[in-house]
Write a protein that holds these residues in place. Structure first.
Motif, PDB file in Angstrom:
ATOM      1  N   LEU A  65       0.859  -1.203   0.041  1.00  0.00           N
ATOM      2  CA  LEU A  65       0.061  -0.192   0.097  1.00  0.00           C
ATOM      3  C   LEU A  65       0.754   1.300  -0.171  1.00  0.00           C
ATOM      4  N   GLY A  66       1.934   1.036   0.310  1.00  0.00           N
ATOM      5  CA  GLY A  66       3.085   2.281   0.331  1.00  0.00           C
ATOM      6  C   GLY A  66       3.714   2.436  -1.158  1.00  0.00           C
ATOM      7  N   GLY A  67       3.330   1.729  -1.897  1.00  0.00           N
ATOM      8  CA  GLY A  67       4.068   1.717  -3.530  1.00  0.00           C
ATOM      9  C   GLY A  67       3.279   3.070  -4.008  1.00  0.00           C
ATOM     10  N   ALA A  68       3.965   3.271  -5.240  1.00  0.00           N
ATOM     11  CA  ALA A  68       3.465   4.221  -6.113  1.00  0.00           C
ATOM     12  C   ALA A  68       2.308   3.875  -6.953  1.00  0.00           C
ATOM     13  N   ARG A  99       7.145  -3.492  -4.451  1.00  0.00           N
ATOM     14  CA  ARG A  99       7.374  -3.761  -5.878  1.00  0.00           C
ATOM     15  C   ARG A  99       7.494  -2.468  -6.491  1.00  0.00           C
ATOM     16  N   THR A 100       7.944  -2.349  -7.775  1.00  0.00           N
ATOM     17  CA  THR A 100       7.829  -1.318  -8.539  1.00  0.00           C
ATOM     18  C   THR A 100       7.292  -1.835 -10.004  1.00  0.00           C
ATOM     19  N   SER A 101       6.844  -0.983 -10.736  1.00  0.00           N
ATOM     20  CA  SER A 101       6.094  -1.336 -12.000  1.00  0.00           C
ATOM     21  C   SER A 101       7.117  -1.074 -13.185  1.00  0.00           C
ATOM     22  N   SER A 102       7.868   0.083 -12.879  1.00  0.00           N
ATOM     23  CA  SER A 102       8.680   0.409 -14.102  1.00  0.00           C
ATOM     24  C   SER A 102      10.078   1.117 -13.440  1.00  0.00           C
ATOM     25  N   PRO A 103      10.914  -0.085 -13.365  1.00  0.00           N
ATOM     26  CA  PRO A 103      10.998  -1.390 -14.048  1.00  0.00           C
ATOM     27  C   PRO A 103      10.106  -2.215 -13.112  1.00  0.00           C
ATOM     28  N   VAL A 104       9.813  -3.441 -13.543  1.00  0.00           N
ATOM     29  CA  VAL A 104       9.175  -4.392 -12.781  1.00  0.00           C
ATOM     30  C   VAL A 104      10.092  -5.127 -12.176  1.00  0.00           C
ATOM     31  N   LEU A 105       9.865  -4.947 -10.772  1.00  0.00           N
ATOM     32  CA  LEU A 105      10.821  -5.620  -9.813  1.00  0.00           C
ATOM     33  C   LEU A 105      10.137  -5.895  -8.253  1.00  0.00           C
ATOM     34  N   GLY A 323     -10.770  15.268  -4.078  1.00  0.00           N
ATOM     35  CA  GLY A 323      -9.881  15.007  -5.083  1.00  0.00           C
ATOM     36  C   GLY A 323      -9.008  13.867  -5.038  1.00  0.00           C
ATOM     37  N   SER A 324      -8.175  13.613  -5.955  1.00  0.00           N
ATOM     38  CA  SER A 324      -7.347  12.448  -5.573  1.00  0.00           C
ATOM     39  C   SER A 324      -5.821  12.887  -6.024  1.00  0.00           C
ATOM     40  N   VAL A 325      -5.059  11.980  -5.699  1.00  0.00           N
ATOM     41  CA  VAL A 325      -3.329  12.421  -5.829  1.00  0.00           C
ATOM     42  C   VAL A 325      -3.018  12.625  -7.190  1.00  0.00           C
ATOM     43  N   ALA A 326      -2.508  13.573  -7.444  1.00  0.00           N
ATOM     44  CA  ALA A 326      -1.853  14.088  -8.917  1.00  0.00           C
ATOM     45  C   ALA A 326      -1.176  12.851  -9.281  1.00  0.00           C
ATOM     46  N   GLU A 327      -1.081  12.641 -10.465  1.00  0.00           N
ATOM     47  CA  GLU A 327      -0.048  11.689 -11.288  1.00  0.00           C
ATOM     48  C   GLU A 327       1.124  12.137 -11.141  1.00  0.00           C
ATOM     49  N   SER A 328       1.540  13.347 -10.975  1.00  0.00           N
ATOM     50  CA  SER A 328       2.779  13.959 -10.902  1.00  0.00           C
ATOM     51  C   SER A 328       3.440  13.409  -9.559  1.00  0.00           C
ATOM     52  N   THR A 329       2.463  13.366  -8.503  1.00  0.00           N
ATOM     53  CA  THR A 329       2.898  12.991  -7.330  1.00  0.00           C
ATOM     54  C   THR A 329       3.207  11.635  -6.955  1.00  0.00           C
ATOM     55  N   ARG A 330       2.237  10.818  -7.950  1.00  0.00           N
ATOM     56  CA  ARG A 330       2.769   9.348  -7.948  1.00  0.00           C
ATOM     57  C   ARG A 330       3.958   9.105  -8.543  1.00  0.00           C
ATOM     58  N   THR A 331       4.106   9.817  -9.534  1.00  0.00           N
ATOM     59  CA  THR A 331       5.441   9.578 -10.588  1.00  0.00           C
ATOM     60  C   THR A 331       6.653  10.042  -9.866  1.00  0.00           C
ATOM     61  N   ALA A 334       7.267   7.105  -7.440  1.00  0.00           N
ATOM     62  CA  ALA A 334       7.526   5.768  -8.254  1.00  0.00           C
ATOM     63  C   ALA A 334       9.232   6.198  -8.470  1.00  0.00           C
ATOM     64  N   LEU A 335       9.535   7.130  -9.010  1.00  0.00           N
ATOM     65  CA  LEU A 335      11.121   7.406  -9.366  1.00  0.00           C
ATOM     66  C   LEU A 335      11.904   7.142  -8.131  1.00  0.00           C
ATOM     67  N   GLY A 336      11.763   7.635  -7.061  1.00  0.00           N
ATOM     68  CA  GLY A 336      12.439   7.162  -5.917  1.00  0.00           C
ATOM     69  C   GLY A 336      12.312   5.683  -5.474  1.00  0.00           C
ATOM     70  N   GLN A 337      11.430   5.132  -5.457  1.00  0.00           N
ATOM     71  CA  GLN A 337      11.100   3.740  -5.014  1.00  0.00           C
ATOM     72  C   GLN A 337      11.761   2.860  -6.192  1.00  0.00           C
ATOM     73  N   ALA A 338      11.952   3.111  -7.390  1.00  0.00           N
ATOM     74  CA  ALA A 338      12.283   2.435  -8.522  1.00  0.00           C
ATOM     75  C   ALA A 338      13.974   2.288  -8.491  1.00  0.00           C
ATOM     76  N   ALA A 339      14.435   3.584  -8.042  1.00  0.00           N
ATOM     77  CA  ALA A 339      15.824   3.832  -7.957  1.00  0.00           C
ATOM     78  C   ALA A 339      16.253   2.802  -6.704  1.00  0.00           C
ATOM     79  N   LEU A 340      15.650   3.061  -5.772  1.00  0.00           N
ATOM     80  CA  LEU A 340      16.201   2.228  -4.443  1.00  0.00           C
ATOM     81  C   LEU A 340      16.064   0.674  -4.795  1.00  0.00           C
TER      82      LEU A 340
END
Length: 462
Positions: A65-68, A99-105, A323-331, A334-340
């Protein structure tokens, strides 16, 4: 927030100790790893416990649930099915990404989310999606961490408090994880307990671990140490928990030792009166707590962001922000989690600001756990490869170049395929046995080396 129904003292049900659990006297309830049971084929031991009136709570480990990304509807449906099948009063999960979806890990383990405004916004929306999909209330657990994120904006207490205030979710507090984070991240468990809304407490986890080279490993394979029982007493001095549960996942002790640990936990829980936590009035700021609102420790390498006033306490499942979380926020998340995660499982450079030594420790721990779990889901592999040590050596070598992109069963098949492509094991008889094992489960002939190369070049293989 409505008071939590009384659970009492319980233990994590595992197949390896199922018989012992059934014989434990005075056991009030059990918790089961949700992904390890099938609603239509519940283990006989769990069915007998339910017939005796023992409550069973499913504890999920794979939602992330803490994933992007937004929660997987299929995983939510599966968790809900298990709650219904077990007649559970609630389900629990973790404040983590897996997990991350881009890349799939796939991490194959619970990893901490950054305590930032972006990550909190994403987590809150994911929690509300889960609450809407689940048939029973949800509680979330604080996790143990080997490392801290750089640039965190909130303390653990503030992060958990705002999560509760914005979603109405309950908390599962693991006091062993509080100790882990004290050793590994320098966080004060008492400050966390002082800061969080204890009226949101669903129940408590207690577990053992071990310290190596200044790092605490939350193993769930060692006895509960006195320091963790002391933290349970700290919590008990503030509130009477509805339930306390002993977790043990490996190196299972004798039935007598399990009973002794439960008795020690029960002694702490019943040691004396605790003032009930007063509910937070709707609309109050809930800031008169001892932990500061923002991080001031040296680990924070960025200036903390201003702290917004918390939202009013919400009823479970409700939404208190438009409202909902902006896609830019999720992005950004996502970038931080994927790099880690890529640094942890694929050998890419460690992102700036992280403790490189701790990341190496975490990477080794992830690979070791991956090897252990594959050996459990495919116990034939260590036998075919000549024993635990040759198996482990071969698997860890394979894992260096092959990050996990799906579940452990797929990982076991990929490992066997990788060995066969490289004409391993060297013993022809063992190689024939491994080929038969792989073919029986994959339903195909192991591809030749050139096919493997073609898959890699086309991006179809990890």
């Amino acid at each position: 927030m409505k008071p939590m129904a009384h659970l009492g003292v319980g233990i994590g049900w595992r197949p390896e100790i199922a018989d012992a659990v059934e014989r434990l006297s005075g056991l009030d309830w059990v918790e089961v790893v949700a992904e390890n049971v099938c609603p239509g084929h519940l283990p006989e031991s769990l069915l007998r416990l339910r017939e005796r009136g023992t409550r069973v709570v499913p504890h999920g480990v794979s939602l992330g649930l803490g994933g992007a990304d937004r929660p997987d509807p299929a995983k939510l449906a599966a968790l809900g099915e298990r709650a219904v099948a077990l007649g559970a009063p609630l389900v629990t999960e973790h404040i983590a990404f897996v997990r991350t979806s881009s890349p799939v890990l796939e991490a194959g383990h619970l990893l901490p989310v950054p305590r930032t405004r972006d990550a909190l916004d994403v987590l809150c929306e994911n929690v509300r999606i889960a609450q809407d999909a689940l048939p029973v209330p949800l509680a979330l657990e604080n996790i143990a961490a080997l490392f801290a994120w750089p640039g965190e904006e909130l303390t653990e207490g503030r992060f958990l408090t705002e999560l509760v205030e914005r979603t109405g979710v309950r908390l599962l507090i693991d006091v062993a994880n509080l100790h882990t984070n004290r050793v590994n991240r320098g966080e004060d468990p008492a400050a966390v307990l002082d800061a969080i809304p204890l009226e949101a407490l669903a129940y408590v986890h207690v577990a053992g671990g071990i310290e190596r080279a200044g790092v605490w490993h939350d193993t769930h394979a060692h006895p509960v140490p006195p320091v963790v029982l002391d933290l349970l007493a700290e919590l008990r001095s503030r509130v009477e928990p509805a339930g306390v549960l002993l977790e043990r996942d490996d190196d299972f002790p004798s039935e007598a030792e399990l009973a002794g640990e439960l008795a020690a936990i029960r002694a702490v829980v019943t040691a004396g009166p605790a003032a009930p936590a007063a509910p937070i009035p709707a609309g109050s700021a809930a800031t008169a707590r001892t932990e500061p609102d923002v991080v001031t420790e040296p680990e924070a390498v960025a200036e903390p962001s201003p702290v917004a006033e918390p939202s009013p306490v919400a009823e479970p499942g409700s939404v208190t922000e438009p409202g909902s979380v902006a896609e830019s926020t999720r992005t950004r998340v996502a970038l931080g989690q994927a790099a880690l995660l890529s640094a942890l499982v694929a050998g890419t450079p460690v992102p700036e600001g992280f403790d490189r030594r701790r990341i190496r420790v975490q990477a080794r721990a992830l690979a070791a756990k991956r090897a252990d779990v594959v050996a459990k889901v495919a116990p034939e592999l260590p036998v075919i490869l000549g024993g635990p040590d040759p198996y482990r050596e071969a698997f860890l070598s394979y894992a260096k170049g092959r990050p996990m992109t799906s579940g452990y069963r797929r990982d076991a098949l990929d490992f066997a395929e990788d060995l066969l492509i490289r004409d391993l094991p060297a013993d022809p008889a063992a190689r024939r046995r491994l080929t038969t094992w792989w073919r029986d489960r994959a339903g195909a002939k192991p591809p030749r080396r050139i096919v493997r190369w073609a898959r890699t070049l086309s991006g179809r293989a990890a």
